[in-house]
Enzyme design. Sequence first.
Site, PDB file in Angstrom:
ATOM      1  N   ASP A 107       3.798 -47.650 -15.525  1.00  0.00           N
ATOM      2  CA  ASP A 107       4.288 -46.777 -16.582  1.00  0.00           C
ATOM      3  C   ASP A 107       3.192 -46.583 -17.638  1.00  0.00           C
ATOM      4  O   ASP A 107       2.105 -46.118 -17.321  1.00  0.00           O
ATOM      5  CB  ASP A 107       5.587 -47.379 -17.142  1.00  0.00           C
ATOM      6  CG  ASP A 107       6.343 -46.470 -18.085  1.00  0.00           C
ATOM      7  OD1 ASP A 107       7.100 -45.615 -17.598  1.00  0.00           O
ATOM      8  OD2 ASP A 107       6.191 -46.621 -19.309  1.00  0.00           O
ATOM      9  N   ARG A 108       3.452 -46.904 -18.905  1.00  0.00           N
ATOM     10  CA  ARG A 108       2.423 -46.724 -19.944  1.00  0.00           C
ATOM     11  C   ARG A 108       1.165 -47.502 -19.604  1.00  0.00           C
ATOM     12  O   ARG A 108       0.050 -47.023 -19.823  1.00  0.00           O
ATOM     13  CB  ARG A 108       2.946 -47.170 -21.315  1.00  0.00           C
ATOM     14  CG  ARG A 108       4.232 -46.552 -21.768  1.00  0.00           C
ATOM     15  CD  ARG A 108       4.184 -45.038 -21.793  1.00  0.00           C
ATOM     16  NE  ARG A 108       3.260 -44.521 -22.795  1.00  0.00           N
ATOM     17  CZ  ARG A 108       2.944 -43.224 -22.914  1.00  0.00           C
ATOM     18  NH1 ARG A 108       3.469 -42.336 -22.088  1.00  0.00           N
ATOM     19  NH2 ARG A 108       2.127 -42.819 -23.851  1.00  0.00           N
ATOM     20  N   HIS A 152      12.265 -38.216 -23.863  1.00  0.00           N
ATOM     21  CA  HIS A 152      11.636 -39.096 -24.848  1.00  0.00           C
ATOM     22  C   HIS A 152      10.174 -38.740 -25.071  1.00  0.00           C
ATOM     23  O   HIS A 152       9.630 -38.971 -26.149  1.00  0.00           O
ATOM     24  CB  HIS A 152      11.766 -40.554 -24.413  1.00  0.00           C
ATOM     25  CG  HIS A 152      11.140 -40.865 -23.083  1.00  0.00           C
ATOM     26  ND1 HIS A 152      11.523 -40.240 -21.911  1.00  0.00           N
ATOM     27  CD2 HIS A 152      10.138 -41.720 -22.742  1.00  0.00           C
ATOM     28  CE1 HIS A 152      10.797 -40.705 -20.906  1.00  0.00           C
ATOM     29  NE2 HIS A 152       9.953 -41.597 -21.377  1.00  0.00           N
ATOM     30  N   TYR A 212       3.009 -42.855 -27.576  1.00  0.00           N
ATOM     31  CA  TYR A 212       3.498 -41.648 -26.905  1.00  0.00           C
ATOM     32  C   TYR A 212       2.938 -40.379 -27.543  1.00  0.00           C
ATOM     33  O   TYR A 212       2.613 -39.416 -26.841  1.00  0.00           O
ATOM     34  CB  TYR A 212       5.024 -41.621 -26.931  1.00  0.00           C
ATOM     35  CG  TYR A 212       5.655 -42.348 -25.778  1.00  0.00           C
ATOM     36  CD1 TYR A 212       6.038 -41.662 -24.634  1.00  0.00           C
ATOM     37  CD2 TYR A 212       5.860 -43.726 -25.826  1.00  0.00           C
ATOM     38  CE1 TYR A 212       6.614 -42.317 -23.568  1.00  0.00           C
ATOM     39  CE2 TYR A 212       6.441 -44.399 -24.758  1.00  0.00           C
ATOM     40  CZ  TYR A 212       6.814 -43.686 -23.628  1.00  0.00           C
ATOM     41  OH  TYR A 212       7.378 -44.343 -22.567  1.00  0.00           O
ATOM     42  N   HIS A 272      12.533 -47.703 -10.991  1.00  0.00           N
ATOM     43  CA  HIS A 272      11.340 -47.631 -11.834  1.00  0.00           C
ATOM     44  C   HIS A 272      10.790 -49.013 -12.163  1.00  0.00           C
ATOM     45  O   HIS A 272       9.570 -49.205 -12.194  1.00  0.00           O
ATOM     46  CB  HIS A 272      11.681 -46.887 -13.127  1.00  0.00           C
ATOM     47  CG  HIS A 272      10.539 -46.768 -14.078  1.00  0.00           C
ATOM     48  ND1 HIS A 272       9.400 -46.024 -13.799  1.00  0.00           N
ATOM     49  CD2 HIS A 272      10.339 -47.302 -15.323  1.00  0.00           C
ATOM     50  CE1 HIS A 272       8.564 -46.090 -14.824  1.00  0.00           C
ATOM     51  NE2 HIS A 272       9.106 -46.868 -15.756  1.00  0.00           N
TER      52      HIS A 272
END
Length: 292
Positions: A107-108, A152, A212, A272
């Site tokens: 992910d990030r 988001h 983000y 996920h």
Amino acid sequence: MTPAIPGFDHIRLPGADGVELAAAVGGSGSPVVLLHGFPQTHLMWRHVAERLADEHTVVCPDLRGYGASDKPAATDPGVYAKRTMAADIVSLAAALGHGRFALVGHDRGALVAFRAGLDHPETITHLGILDVVPTLDMWNVLHGASAAVGYHLFLMAQPPGLPETMIAGSADAFFGSFLDAWADDPTAMPEDVRAAYLRASAAAVPSIVADYRASADIDVMHDQADLDAGSQLAMPVTVVQQDWGARLGYDAVGVWRAWAPDLEHRLTRAGHFMAEEAPDEIAADIRGLLAR
């Protein structure tokens, strides 16, 4: 008490620009650094890290702005640029004596790993990516009603002020919604671990939003500059994803092949949070990557 990875030391190490990162370090052998995703901390790697520690020195940091790591104020877009966060990881590994290491991100953390692979090809020996596409491609594949899955991303891309206020006002509901919606096997995330993620996220709203926000601004510029220059990932790359290509209508293998000539791309049936839901599978993928 906050859960921890059994048998690992929990220490602080220097990142870039005076930032310190918290990290769990264990095992012995060739180094592998594992980077967590949102809305999590290094704890998401607990099962995979234990499985790899018999053969590797495993380093699991909290990214800047997350968990127990420093959370500098976003005084300019570069503070949470993936380029800066990648420099953190290179600095952290160097402090442990690792001038070259394998890097895996979820992910990030996978976006940080991707940037590290482009910016530090002499340092990153192998690159593993779990369940993302590069930042530039992410924005290109989100369109129409299907883009609602990434609402988001758009919320936290807004100018400073409103996103932070909205999220801080209902932090547990906001962050908890992703832990619920993205998990195919909720039992893989015990209540104490879930609570630790929620506490850490609620305490880091400004820095998470800044991370983000950078992905809608400076990170796109960095990716575009590399794309225009024909830059590619020089090391072996393994990408493990849910079937986002089918869900969002794009060629997932083609997207990654443009960046990674030495690519292995695999779809998983896990959700996920695959490192927690299918740790044997993900540990095997990492071992396969390191054998290339």
